[in-house]
Design an enzyme around this catalytic site. Structure first.
Site: not given
Ligand code: AMP
Ligand code: MG
Length: 486
Positions: A245, A118
């Site tokens: 990432d 979202d």
């Molecule tokens: P992270 O776990 O924060 O490193 O996120 C991993 C990936 O999931 C990244 O590409 C984030 O942008 C995406 N992501 C995490 N939470 C959301 C969310 N609520 N909506 C859209 N993308 C998300």
């Molecule tokens: Mg991340």
């Protein structure tokens, strides 16, 4: 804010131009005045104006928001498209000292990289990232910073409905190993080269003149990771999601998700609910960083030499140096914690013995080292020994350690100072962070968060009125699991 948006000048595959999605009723939780000052950001705004700005409802003059494209290895599996799914880069700002920082809103709505998400962030993870990133900075660990946090006045729906929040993150860079992987996996060598050139120009300008600047880039990024991970290990920090990432090219700690601090020492400590096999356990972090750098080397290979065998050979040589360099960095950090020089072979043995006794006794990682430094100051060893259930072994160890300390040609004062500056009194213990989050989410009460931030701003100083914040959790306060910020 003075904007200079150089990333927007890169080819269009690098990002999506997208504005933050406005929110209903933004309220400012906190604004980091000190950080704003160093960034040269005008602070004369009202709380309402700040809330509008740091929620993305008002886009500052000169900003040209974008969501960045990247890929990444998540828990060892390659995902070809990730990207900023819930964040936008407002731009790069220049400070009065001519330094450049990215300013990013996290939780700012959907982008083309959102996949099923979202684009929003619940308030809890926003509070966690704000507290922990600022604490890391104060502890002297390279980290992204937090400039502001707001509530959105909207709910986000996870297992339950939760209040939404947006964090404003300041980073030297948002380029990740995964950004390189994005183009390398598509075999877009021109874009890969453009990214490498941009990275060198912006972050490592001295490499421009080296014989093979891409090989030097690999080496430098490895060195930054080594320095960073050694520092994490020294304070008991567990990142929790060391995916490529989430690996910044400049060696800053980035993406605080299910991160946590170890209370009692155990290298197999894991808190993250999504890390079922302990891939990112405390003690695995050095070898995971090595693995991540091997991924980076793979990306750079086509740039290092056109002859793939030669490229591989050169890149491999850099990667092969990683474990040894990591060990040296780690030993430097860890031996400093016990007041000894790592170059002395006895120091390393003595350190290992201590860690082994700490493991058997479930000793608190932070307090054990801190109280050890107090022995040198003539404060006695009662508090130190209290960290151990059984006293015979640790008493023998203390004798051995005291002899080594005496053998050094440094004054007690010098040793004490050095030890105190690497053994914090205060860390963002999980139960304290959880308590601050609970007050914020349940009662819209941010006072716990602010008290904690004020204490953690001076982590190496004794603050006698806050002795409760030094203590490990009581049995009923122990946090067993942390959750990612999605
Ligand atoms: P992270 O776990 O924060 O490193 O996120 C991993 C990936 O999931 C990244 O590409 C984030 O942008 C995406 N992501 C995490 N939470 C959301 C969310 N609520 N909506 C859209 N993308 C998300
Ligand atoms: Mg991340």
């Amino acid at each position: 804010m003075l904007f200079d948006n150089s990333y927007n000048g890169l080819p269009q595959e690098f990002f999506e131009r997208i504005n933050p999605v406005p929110v209903q009723d933004p309220q400012l939780i906190i604004f980091n005045d000190n950080l704003a000052k160093t960034l040269g950001i005008d602070e004369s705004k009202t709380r309402k104006q700040l809330a509008e700005l740091f929620s993305g409802n008002v886009i500052p003059k000169g900003s040209s928001p974008i969501a960045l494209a990247y890929a990444g290895h998540q828990f060892g599996q390659f995902v070809s498209q990730l990207g900023d799914g819930r964040a936008v880069l407002l731009g790069e700002i220049s400070t009065p000292e001519q330094k450049h920082y990215d300013i990013q809103l996290k939780g700012s709505g959907q982008t083309k990289f959102s996949r099923q998400g979202d684009g929003r962030a619940p308030l809890g993870p926003v509070i966690r990232e704000y507290i922990v990133s600022e604490a890391m900075h104060a502890l002297g660990i390279p980290s992204t910073r937090s400039l502001a946090a707001v509530t959105t006045g909207e709910k986000v729906y996870r297992e339950t409905a939760l209040p939404g929040g947006i964090l404003t993150r300041i980073a030297e860079s948002h380029i990740r190993v995964g950004t390189f992987e994005y183009f390398a996996a598509q075999n877009k060598i021109e874009n890969l080269k453009t990214l490498a050139e941009y990275t060198i120009k912006r972050h490592f300008p001295l490499l421009k003149d080296s014989r093979n600047s891409y090989l030097s880039l690999l080496e430098l990024v490895c060195d930054r990771q080594i320095e960073l991970i050694a520092k994490w290990m020294g304070i008991g920090f567990i990142h929790g999601v060391m995916n490529t990432d989430n690996t910044s090219i400049v060696g800053e700690t980035i993406d605080y998700g299910p991160c946590a601090f170890m209370d009692s020492y155990n290298p197999s400590t894991v808190f993250s609910s999504i890390d079922a096999h302990g891939r990112y356990a405390f003690g695995n972090q050095p070898s995971i960083a090595h693995w991540n750098m091997a991924c980076f080397a793979n990306c750079l290979a086509p740039l290092i030499d056109q002859d793939s065998d030669k490229a591989e050979e050169q890149a491999q040589e850099v990667i092969n140096q990683f474990p040894n360099k990591m060990k040296v960095a780690l030993m430097t950090v860890m031996c400093k914690k016990i007041g000894l020089k790592s170059t002395n072979s006895n120091s390393q043995e003595t350190l290992q013995k201590l860690l082994s006794i700490m493991l058997d006794n479930e000793s608190d990682y932070t307090l054990t080292f801190r109280y050890l430094s107090e022995i040198i100051k003539g404060k006695g060893n009662t508090l130190f020994k209290k960290q151990f259930l059984e006293h015979k072994q640790i008493s023998n160890w203390l004798k051995e350690w005291t002899d080594l300390i005496k053998d050094q040609s440094l004054s007690k004062k010098e040793i004490a100072l050095s030890m105190e500056s690497s053994n914090p009194v205060f860390i963002p213990r999980n139960h304290l962070v959880e308590r601050a989050i609970e007050a914020a989410v349940e009662n819209n009460d941010f006072s716990e968060m602010k008290t904690l931030l004020a204490i953690l701003n001076r982590p190496y100083e004794e603050q006698s009125s806050y002795s409760d914040f030094m203590k490990p959790p009581k049995p009923h306060e122990v946090v067993h699991q942390t959750f990612c910020g999605t």
